[in-house]
Design a protein around this motif. Structure first.
Motif, PDB file in Angstrom:
ATOM      1  N   THR A  24       5.309  -9.503  -2.272  1.00  0.00           N
ATOM      2  CA  THR A  24       3.988  -8.666  -2.425  1.00  0.00           C
ATOM      3  C   THR A  24       4.150  -7.664  -3.084  1.00  0.00           C
ATOM      4  OG1 THR A  24       4.077  -7.562  -0.356  1.00  0.00           O
ATOM      5  CG2 THR A  24       3.079  -9.543  -0.362  1.00  0.00           C
ATOM      6  N   GLN A  25       5.397  -6.881  -3.446  1.00  0.00           N
ATOM      7  CA  GLN A  25       5.381  -5.658  -3.872  1.00  0.00           C
ATOM      8  C   GLN A  25       6.218  -5.619  -5.361  1.00  0.00           C
ATOM      9  OE1 GLN A  25       4.122  -2.770  -2.293  1.00  0.00           O
ATOM     10  NE2 GLN A  25       3.345  -4.332  -0.894  1.00  0.00           N
ATOM     11  N   ARG A  26       6.608  -6.632  -5.509  1.00  0.00           N
ATOM     12  CA  ARG A  26       7.492  -6.796  -7.117  1.00  0.00           C
ATOM     13  C   ARG A  26       6.866  -8.108  -7.716  1.00  0.00           C
ATOM     14  NH1 ARG A  26       8.025  -2.224  -5.646  1.00  0.00           N
ATOM     15  NH2 ARG A  26      10.328  -1.212  -5.272  1.00  0.00           N
ATOM     16  N   SER A  27       7.200  -7.953  -9.065  1.00  0.00           N
ATOM     17  CA  SER A  27       6.548  -9.009  -9.902  1.00  0.00           C
ATOM     18  C   SER A  27       7.501 -10.093 -10.357  1.00  0.00           C
ATOM     19  CB  SER A  27       5.713  -8.433 -11.152  1.00  0.00           C
ATOM     20  OG  SER A  27       6.702  -7.576 -11.923  1.00  0.00           O
ATOM     21  N   THR A  28       8.747  -9.737 -10.757  1.00  0.00           N
ATOM     22  CA  THR A  28       9.641 -10.520 -10.980  1.00  0.00           C
ATOM     23  C   THR A  28      10.595 -11.008  -9.790  1.00  0.00           C
ATOM     24  OG1 THR A  28      11.469  -8.910 -11.617  1.00  0.00           O
ATOM     25  CG2 THR A  28       9.833  -9.320 -13.194  1.00  0.00           C
ATOM     26  N   THR A  29      11.188 -12.021 -10.060  1.00  0.00           N
ATOM     27  CA  THR A  29      11.960 -12.838  -9.045  1.00  0.00           C
ATOM     28  C   THR A  29      13.186 -12.000  -8.613  1.00  0.00           C
ATOM     29  OG1 THR A  29      11.361 -15.002  -9.886  1.00  0.00           O
ATOM     30  CG2 THR A  29      13.245 -14.776  -8.263  1.00  0.00           C
ATOM     31  N   LYS A  30      13.952 -11.689  -9.674  1.00  0.00           N
ATOM     32  CA  LYS A  30      15.195 -10.540  -9.257  1.00  0.00           C
ATOM     33  C   LYS A  30      14.565  -9.595  -8.452  1.00  0.00           C
ATOM     34  CE  LYS A  30      18.847  -8.387 -11.577  1.00  0.00           C
ATOM     35  NZ  LYS A  30      19.619  -8.083 -12.945  1.00  0.00           N
ATOM     36  N   MET A  32      12.095  -8.995  -6.648  1.00  0.00           N
ATOM     37  CA  MET A  32      11.742  -9.377  -5.381  1.00  0.00           C
ATOM     38  C   MET A  32      12.796  -9.492  -4.334  1.00  0.00           C
ATOM     39  SD  MET A  32       9.055 -12.569  -6.240  1.00  0.00           S
ATOM     40  CE  MET A  32       7.404 -12.074  -6.856  1.00  0.00           C
ATOM     41  N   VAL A  33      14.074 -10.174  -4.812  1.00  0.00           N
ATOM     42  CA  VAL A  33      14.984 -10.400  -3.985  1.00  0.00           C
ATOM     43  C   VAL A  33      15.717  -8.998  -3.686  1.00  0.00           C
ATOM     44  CG1 VAL A  33      17.267 -11.309  -4.213  1.00  0.00           C
ATOM     45  CG2 VAL A  33      15.326 -12.878  -5.078  1.00  0.00           C
ATOM     46  N   ARG A  34      15.910  -8.025  -4.905  1.00  0.00           N
ATOM     47  CA  ARG A  34      16.555  -6.793  -4.645  1.00  0.00           C
ATOM     48  C   ARG A  34      15.587  -6.121  -3.666  1.00  0.00           C
ATOM     49  NH1 ARG A  34      18.366  -3.370  -9.566  1.00  0.00           N
ATOM     50  NH2 ARG A  34      19.607  -2.670  -7.905  1.00  0.00           N
ATOM     51  N   TYR A  35      14.389  -6.117  -3.892  1.00  0.00           N
ATOM     52  CA  TYR A  35      13.610  -5.261  -2.928  1.00  0.00           C
ATOM     53  C   TYR A  35      13.774  -5.760  -1.416  1.00  0.00           C
ATOM     54  CZ  TYR A  35       9.799  -2.206  -1.262  1.00  0.00           C
ATOM     55  OH  TYR A  35       9.040  -1.327  -0.661  1.00  0.00           O
ATOM     56  N   GLY A  36      13.620  -7.108  -1.399  1.00  0.00           N
ATOM     57  CA  GLY A  36      13.638  -7.816  -0.135  1.00  0.00           C
ATOM     58  C   GLY A  36      14.934  -7.197   0.569  1.00  0.00           C
ATOM     59  N   LEU A  37      16.083  -7.453  -0.162  1.00  0.00           N
ATOM     60  CA  LEU A  37      17.460  -7.112   0.460  1.00  0.00           C
ATOM     61  C   LEU A  37      17.328  -5.749   0.875  1.00  0.00           C
ATOM     62  CD1 LEU A  37      19.932  -9.012  -1.574  1.00  0.00           C
ATOM     63  CD2 LEU A  37      19.373  -9.523   0.637  1.00  0.00           C
ATOM     64  N   TYR A  38      16.956  -4.845  -0.099  1.00  0.00           N
ATOM     65  CA  TYR A  38      16.906  -3.319   0.319  1.00  0.00           C
ATOM     66  C   TYR A  38      16.172  -2.992   1.666  1.00  0.00           C
ATOM     67  CZ  TYR A  38      15.388   1.495  -0.070  1.00  0.00           C
ATOM     68  OH  TYR A  38      15.109   2.694   0.221  1.00  0.00           O
ATOM     69  N   CYS A  39      14.834  -3.974   1.802  1.00  0.00           N
ATOM     70  CA  CYS A  39      14.015  -3.374   2.743  1.00  0.00           C
ATOM     71  C   CYS A  39      14.690  -4.073   4.261  1.00  0.00           C
ATOM     72  CB  CYS A  39      12.641  -4.361   2.721  1.00  0.00           C
ATOM     73  SG  CYS A  39      11.719  -3.504   1.675  1.00  0.00           S
ATOM     74  N   TRP A  40      15.501  -5.033   3.966  1.00  0.00           N
ATOM     75  CA  TRP A  40      16.208  -5.845   5.133  1.00  0.00           C
ATOM     76  C   TRP A  40      17.383  -4.695   5.741  1.00  0.00           C
ATOM     77  CZ3 TRP A  40      20.825  -7.448   6.659  1.00  0.00           C
ATOM     78  CH2 TRP A  40      20.885  -8.304   8.010  1.00  0.00           C
ATOM     79  N   VAL A  41      18.131  -4.515   4.571  1.00  0.00           N
ATOM     80  CA  VAL A  41      18.985  -3.486   5.074  1.00  0.00           C
ATOM     81  C   VAL A  41      18.508  -2.129   5.639  1.00  0.00           C
ATOM     82  CG1 VAL A  41      20.839  -1.877   4.139  1.00  0.00           C
ATOM     83  CG2 VAL A  41      20.839  -4.309   3.450  1.00  0.00           C
ATOM     84  N   MET A  42      17.476  -1.515   5.333  1.00  0.00           N
ATOM     85  CA  MET A  42      16.681  -0.475   5.851  1.00  0.00           C
ATOM     86  C   MET A  42      16.050  -0.719   7.342  1.00  0.00           C
ATOM     87  SD  MET A  42      16.855   2.193   3.900  1.00  0.00           S
ATOM     88  CE  MET A  42      18.545   1.854   2.980  1.00  0.00           C
ATOM     89  N   PHE A  43      15.662  -1.806   7.400  1.00  0.00           N
ATOM     90  CA  PHE A  43      15.111  -2.291   8.842  1.00  0.00           C
ATOM     91  C   PHE A  43      16.330  -2.346   9.652  1.00  0.00           C
ATOM     92  CE2 PHE A  43      11.277  -4.443   7.049  1.00  0.00           C
ATOM     93  CZ  PHE A  43      10.358  -3.603   7.787  1.00  0.00           C
TER      94      PHE A  43
END
Length: 59
Positions: A24-30, A32-43
């Motif tokens: 929901t927060q990013r527009s390109t696939t790359k 999306m994956v980078r932001y998702g991994l960043y969020c996971w590590v932060m959680f």
């Protein structure tokens, strides 16, 4: 009956929340994956830090 540990529940929540945030927060696939991994590590990192803080307070 399946009874997951608290840490497993946190990992599961972090995974699903990070997937949603990435999509929901990013527009390109790359991105999306980078932001998702960043969020996971932060959680997961925040949970580990919070658990150590609670352990120190209890001691």
């Amino acid at each position: 009956m399946f009874a997951p540990s608290h840490f497993f529940a946190v990992l599961l929540f972090a995974t699903f929340a990070s997937v949603v945030f990435g999509i929901t927060q990013r527009s390109t696939t790359k991105a999306m994956v980078r932001y998702g991994l960043y969020c996971w590590v932060m959680f997961v990192g925040a949970v580990i830090v919070a658990s150590w803080v609670m352990w120190l307070i209890r001691r």
